[in-house]
Design an enzyme around this catalytic site. Structure first.
Site, mmCIF file in Angstrom:
data_model
loop_
_atom_site.group_PDB
_atom_site.id
_atom_site.type_symbol
_atom_site.label_atom_id
_atom_site.label_comp_id
_atom_site.label_asym_id
_atom_site.label_seq_id
_atom_site.Cartn_x
_atom_site.Cartn_y
_atom_site.Cartn_z
ATOM 1 N N GLY A 1 0.597 -0.639 -0.307
ATOM 2 C CA GLY A 1 -0.326 -0.144 -0.030
ATOM 3 C C GLY A 1 1.000 1.256 -0.032
ATOM 4 N N ASP B 1 -2.535 12.698 -3.745
ATOM 5 C CA ASP B 1 -2.729 10.859 -3.037
ATOM 6 C C ASP B 1 -2.728 11.704 -1.490
ATOM 7 O OD1 ASP B 1 -2.267 9.547 -5.137
ATOM 8 O OD2 ASP B 1 -0.164 9.122 -4.594
ATOM 9 N N HIS C 1 -11.273 -3.299 -38.550
ATOM 10 C CA HIS C 1 -10.604 -4.572 -38.337
ATOM 11 C C HIS C 1 -9.468 -4.639 -39.142
ATOM 12 C CE1 HIS C 1 -11.105 -8.863 -38.723
ATOM 13 N NE2 HIS C 1 -10.989 -9.129 -39.562
#
Length: 465
Positions: A271, A311, A444
């Protein structure tokens, strides 16, 4: 010494916020104690991907005969892999320096901390302290590896991700604690070049426990074929580093059995902890909760003029989230009217091989919320492009609300799926329905055709399986 905006930290949240602030006409400075670009550019996102690419190239070489190519005597040179990774990181950091200079952002070297009078005190490498003031201060100090209480990181035998990127020599054996993105990425790198790897994960689901369970199971099967041992629902009881190597004591949480694993080194990937120590939060009166700075939808703390992004806040600890938060934050500061970030539409990517990418709810989460769902899955084993590329592992799985056709979540595992997930993010942003995806012609042959095919599978219209 006075600015409109000061940003503490220059990771993908900090430097992006600073550049956007300057673009909006605000006199801006950034404070950085180490290297421009923060952990992401120097010790995280970028250099780890360089190591992964080197490992993948080595895998290609080992399977060259599958492509009609003969190669003999190839070997992995760990020191050269590390050098390449560091060179890539260095180049990116120089790039951030260029961008900051180009956008007229002042760079201040040193450790920044808030003061009681809402100034920012910067301590340089020689210990000299200088005070700066700004109308708006943004905290973007990021995070670091979090060690387990019973497995302290010593930097020698028990290491974190930073040390794992620059080990002097390749270990013969490694135990990885934690099977999140960091753990599975390093497990792939080291196993691919010959290290014997065991991954220990506390959660029952095993690899990538936050992803859809089908993705976790698929990656587990692939890792087993690569020779990586995965212990899901196991706990690490202790690590003995007294001898030449390490002895890791692990316990099966379901059965209660205990096993000892010998290895050269232990990587703690359990973590992330926030970098908020010593930055003056208490002095400035900024509120935190369980190590996270509390903010509103525009990243304002409880103290006027002080903000936090990335963070250190309660949102997902992801580089692209920090960047988006930084832009939203400074646009609000500049008097614009940005929309708050939709945290239900944040893509998640793991860069192991095969790659994993997802956005929105897992199938289990959708059902827990009471949705009646339609689920479509298309395997890359039925993809012409995947067959031509020589890697048919993985699939695309889409979850729809059966009532309205809303795309609730998308989950991918396979070659280059981290490049594909942005389509699902855009589709969810635009509130596209399952039938609209089916009718959106995909080129494609491509891997992206699997998105269209998975949608068709959910509605019983799939052609190629």
């Amino acid at each position: 010494m006075e600015f409109d905006v000061i940003v503490i930290g220059t990771g993908p949240g900090g430097y992006v916020a600073a550049i956007r602030a300057s673009q909006l006409g605000l006199k801006t400075a950034v404070i950085e104690k180490e290297s421009l670009g923060g952990i992401c550019l120097n010790w995280g996102c970028i250099p780890t991907k360089a190591l992964i690419k080197s490992a993948q190239v080595f895998e290609y070489i080992n399977h060259a005969a599958d492509y009609g190519i003969k190669i003999e005597g190839a070997s992995a040179d760990w020191e050269s892999m590390v050098k390449r990774s560091r060179d890539v990181a260095g180049g990116m950091s120089k790039g951030v320096s260029f961008l900051l200079k180009k956008n007229k952002v002042t760079v201040i070297d040193g450790f920044g901390a808030l003061t009681a009078d809402k100034k920012v005190e910067v301590t340089d490498a020689q210990g000299k302290k200088t005070n700066y003031s700004a109308k708006h201060t943004i905290i973007a100090t990021g995070g670091r590896a979090k060690g387990l209480p019973n497995v302290p990181i010593d930097g020698e035998k028990v290491i974190d991700y930073r040390k794992a990127m620059v080990l002097e020599k390749q270990p013969k054996s490694m135990v990885v604690i934690g099977a999140g993105a960091i753990g599975v990425e390093f497990a792939y790198v080291y196993a691919s070049i010959g290290t014997e790897v065991t991954v220990v994960e506390f959660m029952e689901q095993g690899l990538l426990p936050r992803e859809d369970v089908d993705v976790s199971k698929e990656l587990g099967k692939i890792y087993a074929k690569k020779g990586i041992r995965v212990l899901g629902n196991w706990a690490v009881e202790s690590v003995d580093t007294k001898g030449k190597g390490c002895v890791v004591k692990v316990k099966d949480r379901a059965k209660g059995t205990v096993e000892e694993i010998k290895c050269d080194v232990v990587l703690s990937a359990a973590g992330v902890a926030t970098n908020i120590e010593g930055i003056g939060l208490e002095a400035a009166g900024v509120k935190t909760d369980r190590g996270l700075i509390q903010v509103d939808e525009f990243y304002r703390t409880n103290v006027p003029g002080i903000y936090a992004i990335g963070d250190v806040t309660p949102g997902p600890a992801l580089a692209h989230v920090a960047s988006a938060e930084g832009i939203t934050c400074v646009e609000k500061i500049a008097g614009h009217h940005p929309q708050p970030i939709d945290y239900n539409n944040i893509p998640s990517c793991t860069y192991c091989i095969p790659e994993v990418a997802s956005v929105g709810m897992t199938e289990a989460q959708a059902k827990e919320k009471g949705y009646e769902v339609k689920v479509g899955k298309f395997p890359f084993s039925a993809s012409g492009k995947a067959s031509a590329a020589g890697d048919k592992s993985g699939f695309v799985k889409l979850i729809f609300d059966a009532k309205y056709g809303e795309l609730l979540g998308g989950h991918m595992i396979g070659n280059n799926v981290t490049e594909m997930v942005a389509e699902l993010v855009a589709l969810r942003k635009l509130e596209t329905t399952g039938h609209e995806i089916i009718k959106a012609i995909h080129p494609h042959p491509t891997m992206s055709e699997a998105v269209m095919e998975a949608a068709a599978a959910a509605y019983g219209e799939v052609i190629h399986i």
